[in-house]
Motif scaffolding. Sequence first.
Motif, short mmCIF file in Angstrom:
data_model
loop_
_atom_site.label_atom_id
_atom_site.label_comp_id
_atom_site.label_asym_id
_atom_site.label_seq_id
_atom_site.Cartn_x
_atom_site.Cartn_y
_atom_site.Cartn_z
N TYR A 156 78.69 32.77 35.81
CA TYR A 156 80.20 32.86 35.00
C TYR A 156 81.06 33.15 36.42
O TYR A 156 82.17 33.06 37.04
CB TYR A 156 80.07 34.23 34.85
N VAL A 158 92.92 45.01 33.50
CA VAL A 158 91.84 44.76 32.65
C VAL A 158 92.23 45.61 31.17
O VAL A 158 92.12 44.72 30.03
CB VAL A 158 90.00 45.49 32.63
N GLU A 209 90.44 34.37 37.92
CA GLU A 209 90.49 35.67 37.27
C GLU A 209 89.79 36.73 37.67
O GLU A 209 90.71 38.10 38.13
CB GLU A 209 89.87 35.30 36.22
N ILE A 210 88.63 36.60 38.10
CA ILE A 210 87.64 37.97 38.87
C ILE A 210 88.20 37.95 40.38
O ILE A 210 88.56 39.78 39.95
CB ILE A 210 86.57 37.53 38.95
N TYR A 236 84.84 31.20 37.19
CA TYR A 236 86.11 32.35 36.82
C TYR A 236 86.30 32.90 38.13
O TYR A 236 86.85 34.38 38.20
CB TYR A 236 85.74 33.47 35.47
N LEU A 271 83.35 38.22 31.35
CA LEU A 271 83.54 39.79 32.39
C LEU A 271 83.10 40.81 32.12
O LEU A 271 82.25 41.37 32.94
CB LEU A 271 85.45 40.33 31.84
N THR A 272 82.15 41.25 30.48
CA THR A 272 81.25 41.99 30.57
C THR A 272 79.98 41.79 30.70
O THR A 272 78.91 42.47 31.35
CB THR A 272 81.08 41.55 28.37
N GLN A 316 80.48 42.56 34.74
CA GLN A 316 80.14 43.74 34.29
C GLN A 316 78.28 44.85 34.05
O GLN A 316 78.50 45.88 34.87
CB GLN A 316 81.17 44.83 33.24
N ILE A 362 91.26 40.87 38.94
CA ILE A 362 90.73 41.86 38.55
C ILE A 362 90.03 43.06 39.79
O ILE A 362 90.40 43.81 39.68
CB ILE A 362 89.95 41.35 37.69
N GLN A 363 89.06 41.89 40.55
CA GLN A 363 88.93 43.04 41.65
C GLN A 363 90.21 43.28 42.24
O GLN A 363 90.12 44.73 43.50
CB GLN A 363 88.44 42.18 42.80
N LEU A 407 86.06 34.18 28.39
CA LEU A 407 86.29 34.79 30.34
C LEU A 407 85.62 36.82 29.11
O LEU A 407 85.53 37.68 30.04
CB LEU A 407 87.78 35.12 30.36
N SER A 408 86.19 36.85 28.32
CA SER A 408 85.73 38.27 27.65
C SER A 408 84.24 38.05 27.98
O SER A 408 84.47 39.00 28.16
CB SER A 408 86.42 38.60 26.14
#
Length: 572
Positions: free
Chosen positions: A434, A452, A441-442, A438, A497-498, A501, A445-446, A493-494
């Motif tokens: 992952y 988010v 995108e990560i 991604y 990301l879950t 996390q 977000i970072q 993507l969603s």
Amino acid sequence: MSVAAAGTSTGSRGVSGLWNRQLGTYPETGARMTYLGITVLSTIMLYYELYVGGSVSTLFLTKLHMSFPFLVYTLAVGNALGAFGSLFAGLTDRLGRTNLVVVGLLLTGVFTAFIIPASTNKWEFTIFGFIVGIVEGICLVATPALIRDFSPQVGRGTAMGFWTAGPVLGSLAVAIVGSTTIPSSISPAHNPGFWTHEYRICGIAGLVVFVIALVGLKELSPGLRDQLMVTMHDRALVEARAKGIDVEASLRNPWRQLLKPDVVVSATGISIFLLVYYTAVGFGLIYFTTVFGYTVTTGNHLGDWNWGVNVAAVILFGLISDRFRVRKPFMVVGGVAAAVMMVLYLEQAGKATSFLHLAVLVSILSFALGVAYVPWMASFTETVEDHNPALTATGLAIWGWIIRIVVFVAYMILPVVIHSVTPLVQNGATVEAYAKAYAPEIAVIQAHPQIVPVLGALEKNPADGAALAQAHTILGPNFIKTLLMFKAAGPGLSPALTYLQAHASAVEKAAKDAPGQWKDWYWICFGGMIFFLLTVPLMRGRWSPRKAREDEAAHEAMVRAEMAKLGMTANS
């Protein structure tokens, strides 16, 4: 008393010969080599079946939802059960050896080919594995006892070299078949169910070996095998003695006869010395994939180096120790070399080590282990014979029990020392996949974690004016391009990301901790090597080749004298 009256036979023919396998006379060289060859082949197969899981451990851990501590503790319990299987095999001094080996080959072949691959959860897999472990514990005693029976002391190192090659060739078979048949694309994150493929290949091969042993494997009668045979010149004397030997008297109080410091302490020493071997067998693939980031296929290629070199060492130094007629000097040289290489090897954890560099270190360490171990096996059987040659299987049962208990204790401790494996095996590959898929995108977000919830709002309503304005504020003038990138990432993507996390921080911490934890464990293995070196003086045998040859000459003179009393000649 005749040979038949002593409970021996010349071997039955037909169907009854598949069970009554005792030989009433010592076999000629060709037949003896055939029996030794089948014994070694059986040993290779039994250990291949026992160790096959090592080539796919990361796959079945994921597929069967098994944690690393669960795996280690079940292996520990399996070794404890195998220890008592080894004690049971001590009965082969009374009941014989070959039928246990043949039945063991049948059971392990069926379980490996058909029953274990059908496991649907970790408990089924574990219970079936226990059965294979118990059978292997029995054969661990029966097969070297057969090797001893068919090999006089002056050739014992060579014979034990070939027997010792059995477990190692079993490990080599695991590595070669694994590196050849497992595609490089296989990983815990993709196709974890592929693990059954390796078990089926192994089990079918095991059933072929079962048929060979069923038809071709024989053993000496009790009257022949219960005597000390130093050279092949002893053959006529051994057969003459067998006609009047009191087998029952020689087998009374077997445990009392052999529970002595030279037997028990030396067996404990070699068991602790081999901790690094049992670590490699059970967890080598896990170590290479979690600490160095290798694929399953590459990890098995390292096994090719490890076990291939070890096979060469055990055969070569079996021959060399026979040539020089001594065992102890080779135990010391091999033990010291192994300890030095252990330190060099453990220091690689956490470093950017190339495949070739690691393979060379693994190979030299494995070679040193072989240099020490084969002379030890020969010396141990000779030490047992020094107490009572009729109790070889009992002595090997004590050794088999001790080595299994040592491994049991070690495996119970190992998860306490190394507790970073489960996150890396269960989640590491998916986290890495992952993170790579991604990565842009990560990175956004970072850099802008407040984006988010905005992305969530826009996912529900792309025309949400307030959310668009907030995205512009957070991301700046390129916010349209960035939002399009997130949109192109798609619905995957969603959940990615879950998942990240939930698991990324644990995986990151485990990756950081793993090298140090493995180093701690390998320092324990180093300590075991030092303890082994301290036990070497307890064992039977000379340090000097000259003194050993003098002992052999004295024994030959004794044999000639006894044969003369019986009215026999050396060529009788």
